[in-house]
Write an enzyme that holds these catalytic residues in place. Structure first.
Site, PDB file in Angstrom:
ATOM      1  N   ASP A  20       0.816  -1.215   0.000  1.00 23.58           N
ATOM      2  CA  ASP A  20       0.000   0.000   0.000  1.00 23.58           C
ATOM      3  C   ASP A  20       0.848   1.262   0.000  1.00 23.58           C
ATOM      4  OD1 ASP A  20      -2.675  -0.210  -0.300  1.00 23.58           O
ATOM      5  OD2 ASP A  20      -3.199  -0.023   1.811  1.00 23.58           O
ATOM      6  N   HIS A  80      -9.744   8.959   0.253  1.00 21.90           N
ATOM      7  CA  HIS A  80     -10.130   7.592   0.598  1.00 21.90           C
ATOM      8  C   HIS A  80     -10.699   7.641   2.012  1.00 21.90           C
ATOM      9  CE1 HIS A  80      -9.538   3.088   0.585  1.00 21.90           C
ATOM     10  NE2 HIS A  80      -9.653   3.331   1.887  1.00 21.90           N
ATOM     11  N   LEU A  81     -12.032   7.600   2.087  1.00 21.27           N
ATOM     12  CA  LEU A  81     -12.694   7.802   3.379  1.00 21.27           C
ATOM     13  C   LEU A  81     -13.424   6.542   3.822  1.00 21.27           C
ATOM     14  CD1 LEU A  81     -14.236  11.346   2.730  1.00 21.27           C
ATOM     15  CD2 LEU A  81     -11.934  10.751   3.527  1.00 21.27           C
ATOM     16  N   GLY A  84     -10.695   3.880   8.265  1.00 28.11           N
ATOM     17  CA  GLY A  84      -9.380   4.493   8.133  1.00 28.11           C
ATOM     18  C   GLY A  84      -9.450   5.418   6.932  1.00 28.11           C
ATOM     19  N   ASP A 155     -19.207   3.897  13.517  1.00 25.10           N
ATOM     20  CA  ASP A 155     -20.009   3.692  12.306  1.00 25.10           C
ATOM     21  C   ASP A 155     -20.691   5.020  11.985  1.00 25.10           C
ATOM     22  OD1 ASP A 155     -22.127   3.087  10.455  1.00 25.10           O
ATOM     23  OD2 ASP A 155     -21.939   0.971  11.024  1.00 25.10           O
ATOM     24  N   ARG A 157     -22.932   5.791   9.962  1.00 26.33           N
ATOM     25  CA  ARG A 157     -24.396   5.714   9.835  1.00 26.33           C
ATOM     26  C   ARG A 157     -25.061   5.912  11.195  1.00 26.33           C
ATOM     27  NH1 ARG A 157     -24.062   0.042   6.754  1.00 26.33           N
ATOM     28  NH2 ARG A 157     -22.591  -0.146   8.490  1.00 26.33           N
ATOM     29  N   GLU A 256      -9.139  -1.867  -5.371  1.00 28.26           N
ATOM     30  CA  GLU A 256      -7.778  -2.216  -4.977  1.00 28.26           C
ATOM     31  C   GLU A 256      -7.388  -3.602  -5.462  1.00 28.26           C
ATOM     32  OE1 GLU A 256      -7.217  -0.241  -0.688  1.00 28.26           O
ATOM     33  OE2 GLU A 256      -9.260  -0.943  -1.063  1.00 28.26           O
TER      34      GLU A 256
END
Length: 280
Positions: A20, A80-81, A84, A155, A157, A256
């Protein structure tokens, strides 16, 4: 253990490791070095490495295609959300700055990670709370971020729902998350000397209209405007900008696995060519 097991089950099959961190090897020294004694870098390799590279690489390439421009002419900020999160400035297809550092703890606030803080806070908490190095590491990595601020959940949501019902700590956690990312976008526009597009990807970036709206609110002064209806989409590759926006806002589902597969194919083919070129 994984490599050994694969070699035992599939003898003779090439083993490829795709890191990565690899995409970020183009970040210049003045960006990846920390202002610590230089010998610590020489002894321990303490520097910014960056993460989520396969994701940032994939969506930056897709962004250039969506913009209809050669990759070398495009400047994008990829967000990139997820639980992490990391943000990367990509110029001409190359990473020139990213938020995660020596570890994935640096950068913006995340699900359970605190992100960048005043380093002096660490020994202060250790002394006041009587924590060991392992315990403070656990606190910053697993008990902080939006979970720590909200005292509720990592989370998003759950936080959205709680905030809509008047939970002030959930609202604060979401505000912190969005604000930290907004600040980085501003910094990276300066680093890039302008930007063609802001890209949202990964679990939250692809699916949360409310988070995207929070992050991009009040950025019309620098040409960032989103269409409210288009922003309602989830998990689709789409330009959610208004027609008069001078900076495009793209939602691009990451892939990815495809990036890893392509890298593996290229490495294996290169290895075959190298072996065939060696005289017997």
């Amino acid at each position: 253990m994984g490599i050994s097991s694969c070699q035992e089950i599939m003898p003779g099959v090439p083993m490829v490791a795709v890191f990565d961190t690899a995409f970020h090897h183009t970040i210049p020294p003045y960006a990846y070095m920390y202002a610590l004694p230089y010998e610590l870098y020489e002894k321990y390799g303490i520097r910014k490495y960056g993460f989520h590279g396969t994701s940032h690489f994939y969506v930056a390439k897709r962004a250039a295609a969506m913009l209809g421009k050669p990759e070398q002419d495009v400047k994008v900020i990829t967000c990139h959300l997820g639980n992490g999160s990391s943000i990367t400035a990509v110029k001409g297809g190359k990473s020139i700055e990213t938020t995660m550092g020596f570890t994935p703890l640096e950068g913006v606030a995340m699900g359970t990670r605190c992100g960048s803080i005043d380093p002096a806070v660490v020994p202060f908490i250790m002394e006041k709370e009587g924590l060991s190095t392992r315990e403070i590491d656990t606190l910053m990595n697993k008990k902080s971020g939006v979970l720590g601020v909200s005292s509720l959940s990592n989370d998003f949501r759950d936080l959205d729902e709680a905030a809509s019902k008047g939970n002030q700590k959930a609202e604060l956690a979401l505000e912190i998350f969005a604000y930290k990312i907004k600040k980085v976008i501003g910094e990276y526009i300066a680093v890039l000397n302008g930007v063609d597009a802001i890209v949202f990807t990964a679990g939250i970036g692809e699916n949360s209209a409310s988070i995207r709206k929070r992050i991009l609110a009040d950025l019309d002064g620098i040409g960032i405007k989103i269409d409210e209806e288009k922003n309602k989409i989830r998990g689709q590759e789409i330009d959610i900008s208004t027609p008069d926006a001078t900076v495009r806002v793209l939602v691009i589902p990451t892939n990815e696995e495809l990036t890893i597969a392509r890298d593996t194919k290229e490495i294996c083919e290169t290895e075959v060519k190298l072996r065939s070129s060696v005289p017997i």
